[in-house]
Design an enzyme around this catalytic site. Structure first.
Site, PDB file in Angstrom:
ATOM      1  CB  ALA B  13      -0.922  -0.003   1.220  1.00 15.99           C
ATOM      2  CB  SER B  40       8.698  -2.069  -3.302  1.00 15.43           C
ATOM      3  OG  SER B  40       7.756  -1.853  -4.350  1.00 15.43           O
ATOM      4  CB  CYS B  44       0.708 -12.916  -2.639  1.00 13.79           C
ATOM      5  SG  CYS B  44      -0.215 -11.663  -1.764  1.00 13.79           S
ATOM      6  CG  ASP B 293      -1.896  -6.798   4.989  1.00 14.97           C
ATOM      7  OD1 ASP B 293      -2.690  -6.538   4.072  1.00 14.97           O
ATOM      8  OD2 ASP B 293      -1.097  -7.751   4.959  1.00 14.97           O
ATOM      9  CG  ASN B 315      -0.966  -3.139  -4.867  1.00 12.69           C
ATOM     10  OD1 ASN B 315      -0.121  -2.321  -5.219  1.00 12.69           O
ATOM     11  ND2 ASN B 315      -0.654  -4.347  -4.444  1.00 12.69           N
TER      12      ASN B 315
END
Lengths: 574, 574
Positions: B13, B40, B44, B293, B315
């Site tokens: 984010a 960055s 996942c 998160d 994002n």
């Protein structure tokens, strides 16, 4: 005995409605009148039967649990009577009867109904040119013809095939001829692009290139003038430009609603000849329903009626007709024109309006393009996919989405999600935050559908200024058409340098993306910089930066080289 | 110089917001404070890096055009400064400064801001059990740990791996260990199913079977009691039932928001510890934004806030935060909890609410199940897929959809379309007519998503009466639990006969689907007939028919044997 329900037509909508209404009203006497002896089949499977993917035509007439849907099956399993080989001749609305004729014997009788349904489907449009009656000219309108085509190929009678019409069926048939059978195959399309009215030109161009890469000849802007015969058999197809040898010619020039019996009965008919129904599939006679390829439906974007002869809609409409004939007031609100097609190794899909259609409808329409990775770029199976989003600048509503990418269900996923969202009136902003299920094997953290919405939003808000692929291609053909343009290629130097070398630095400049902030003063201020990258994303970033340092004369090539080279330009290097 | 924008956190984010706000406001001074030196990255992707699908961790930190997103990249390409290896210690909201500390030197400084954003992400939840500090115990919380895990495996140091926690990350790690490296792998889950809170039990059971078929041991209802060590190193994991040998233990027991700095600064925090933001990603201090998160978001079905720590949402939220920090009032309305996961050869997906969650929320919820072909049943690549639809009987709204099928994008396509539709409030009736793009290589004329809606509609309208898979399985374990039940197996005799032979005709009757109308009088009227077919579709037809001939005591096994056998029952034959 209960209500007498008679259904004319036994391919898709008819059988679906018959089974549904019988299930809901077990005491109803449900009869299907069908002129053919082969019925209740997946007509959309015909190209795959010809290609050999489906080995036996009976598979197209079977259930998922491997029973052939013949007369016995309908009677025993479904409790539905089929009068096959029986043509419906006329409807007497006062007496509530249908006059039918046995095709073999010519014998006529009257079939009484309480509720009637017309599911007569469509008929192929045959071009009014000489030679259409020659042996070897086929339409893809029923299973008998499919069987005959496959039989001829299998017997080695077909060396050269010509498909007239570059719509979906024509292209699927072309792939079938070429892919399994190695037949020399040519597609002739009267319009300047294949899939006219379905996708916009850049997407049609990408598919045309892929067809040609797979050795299918595609001639655009060429009308079929004559089918040439010798001794009653096809030997070629003549256009204004050439004569193409052919042992077989497939007429895939579209279909029209088969609505004569409804016209004769005085039911309301649309200007293009489709039966007019309400949301409950009821015609202008409340005792008569209609569904499938013989009706027109509401377009969920334009709010206007349109003609959408698709097997998937026929089944849904048929079920709604069945509900209503049984007294359940369910509705079919309309369609959005979703489309998907396999062609060799790629697939192409669309939903909603194309840019051309949106402009023709009078929307303040614009189009966003992008060509990103279809899943996490670090995942081994990732591929570039090309998407466009058509939107209305005034309302910010999304009007349509098109996609092109490798064969698989990835394009479907985005087209289907877009169809659901668009049919609920979603805006570009809604699409920007649409939650696509994410894991690296399936999608990117910012899914392509979000990415294309971001482009649309930047365009709509005036932050992104672009040139179209068409304008850029025109300039590449004739640099003088835009004498102030110069490309600013921001890709890696190893990608950009061959272009600088070929076209000269006065037409094609290269400054890498990550060096622009440091080196922008090297750029000419008296030119219009056409910023070029792979997909258009980095180009937009650079445009934003250059705006802030008084280089406002820039345009982004939306879709970038990923799309341009898939369109088959001859100047592409590497 | 323009506004000073400071962002704490540099994984997802944070960088997204930084780049977006800089693009919109080129004169802003944008700084990211990140405690790590690797940032960055696609977190996942860690399981795929460990599995070897992604060969180098730098790929997780690279752009799609193959540039590593390091400090130089952010500065040169994005114009964003990264203070890496720098920990944010405290926020002084009055002075508008962040106190930071260099992790290596311990040096402190104050960083002033005009607008601040908190994107501190999540931290792994560590079970409070003995042994969690042993060498060989890992969480999947940053790239350093991933590199260390892969290094140990590659050096042959790992023969036995235990994953504590059967959530998505745990299962993905288990596949990584087993699939590429052949490590003996065990998953230990405290709850009675894997993917608790994400999918319902039948779907979890199908996945559990597939994991076990691929030689991953899965123990359910087993809490980790102790991590056993020798000489400071992990040697095993002890549960109440057993001790499992282990060279490595992965703690995949979920994550919690990392919100301490926000708590200390007096910002509003949710009961579970997430930062509270509005739709514009603004915290209770209008100068401070938060995303990713560390925040809670609105659930688009329940209308309640929930915790959804997903890279894809981070994002999107980051972009909205970037917009708002630049003065563009865009909104992030919430999330629907879409989920997709690959496991060996299958994939499992979900969106919206599970049945358990819907009932817990107080909905008048029911669930429809089906297991049809994922595309035209005559197309060679077709496979059975399993779907469920949870709906509210009162409002007819669809609350959630789950799917299980072969690996590919086919499940995604339905989950994504469902997510879009559900987030717009679609009903089961809307889903029945949802237009999924149709051609035989991609879908059936009646797509699975339509088919499952039909089941839901028949259930909701009281036309379909069913028993659950769980009830049926319980009866198969103990026939006396429902002494009046007898199975009516309507499949082909060749499929049904072995069951009749095994269980006896008093428990398992066979009359083929197409013979029921002729032979129904053979059926016992004093029993409850449990109608069984492959997916439940034919069973419903037969139930409707039997109702009409005074055999009302029937129940359909929704999902049928296609689902039951995928759940791994030991009585399945053939």
């Amino acid at each position: 005995m209960g209500k007498k329900i008679v259904i004319i037509g036994g391919v898709a909508a008819g059988p679906k409605a018959a089974c549904r209404v019988k299930r809901l009203m077990q005491d109803a006497e449900v009869t299907i009148i069908e002129q053919d002896t082969l019925f209740s089949y997946g007509g959309c499977g015909i190209p795959y039967y010809v290609a050999g993917d489906v080995s036996d035509e009976a598979e197209l007439r079977s259930t998922s649990f491997h029973m052939v849907r013949n007369e016995d099956f309908f009677e025993n399993a479904k409790g539905v009577m089929i009068m096959s080989g029986t043509r419906a001749m006329a409807i007497d609305r006062k007496k509530k009867t249908v006059k039918v004729q046995n095709v073999a014997s010519g014998e006529e009788q009257e079939v009484p109904y309480d509720t009637l349904m017309i599911a007569t489907g469509s008929k192929p449009f045959i071009l009014p040119i000489p030679g259409v009656d020659l042996d070897g000219v086929f339409t893809i309108s029923d299973l008998h013809k499919a069987i005959e085509i496959k039989d001829r190929i299998a017997r080695g009678k077909v060396d050269n095939a010509v498909v007239v019409g570059g719509g979906a069926t024509g292209l699927e048939m072309a792939e079938a001829f070429k892919d399994l059978w190695g037949v020399k195959t040519t597609v002739v399309e009267f319009m300047p692009q294949i899939l006219p009215g379905i996708v916009d030109k850049p997407f049609a161009a990408m598919l045309t290139k892929h067809m040609r890469d797979n050795e299918v000849d595609v001639f655009l802007n060429e009308g079929a003038a004559e089918i040439v015969g010798e001794a009653g058999k096809v030997v070629g197809l003549r256009t204004a430009n050439r004569t193409i040898a052919a042992d077989i010619v497939i007429m895939a020039t579209g279909v029209r609603p088969r609505s004569e019996i409804a016209v004769d009965a005085g039911l309301q008919i649309s200007p293009m000849g489709a039966i007019v129904v309400n949301e409950r599939m009821q015609t202008s006679d409340p005792s008569i329903y209609a569904a499938g390829d013989c009706i027109e439906v509401m377009h969920l974007v334009t709010g206007k009626k349109f003609y959408a002869p698709l097997g998937s809609l026929a089944n849904k409409e048929g079920r709604v007709a069945g509900d209503n004939m049984a007294g359940i007031p369910s509705t079919f609100k309309g369609a959005i024109g979703s489309f998907i097609m396999k062609a060799f190794d790629v697939c192409i899909g669309a939903t909603g309006l194309s840019l051309d259609a949106a402009l023709a409808e009078g929307y303040d329409a614009d189009v966003a393009l992008t060509a990103p990775s279809d899943r996490a770029h670090f995942f081994p199976t990732e591929s570039i996919v090309c998407f466009q989003m058509v939107f209305d600048r005034r309302t910010r509503k999304v009007l349509g989405v098109q996609g092109f990418g490798p064969m698989g269900d990835g394009i479907s996923a985005r087209i289907d999600a877009a169809a659901a969202y668009i049919s609920m009136g979603a805006s570009i902003d809604d699409f920007g935050t649409l939650e696509m299920a994410y894991a690296p094997p399936f999608s990117a953290a910012i899914d392509t559908i979000n990415a294309i919405a971001y482009v649309a939003e930047n365009l709509c808000d005036g932050r992104l200024r672009k040139t179209s692929l068409e304008s850029f291609l025109a300039w590449m053909e004739d640099f003088e058409s835009e004498s102030e343009w110069v490309v600013l290629d921001i890709r890696h130097l190893i990608e950009a340098s061959p272009f600088v070398e070929k076209f000269g630095a006065e037409k094609w400049l290269a400054v890498p993306y990550s060096e622009i902030r440091a080196r922008y003063k090297e750029l000419p201020q008296d030119k219009i910089l056409i910023i070029m990258c792979g997909s258009g994303t980095r180009s937009f970033e650079i445009q934003s930066f250059l705006d802030s340092v008084d280089y406002p004369n820039t345009l982004v090539v939306s879709g970038g080289l990923n799309m341009l080279r898939r369109m088959g330009v001859d100047w592409y290097l590497g």
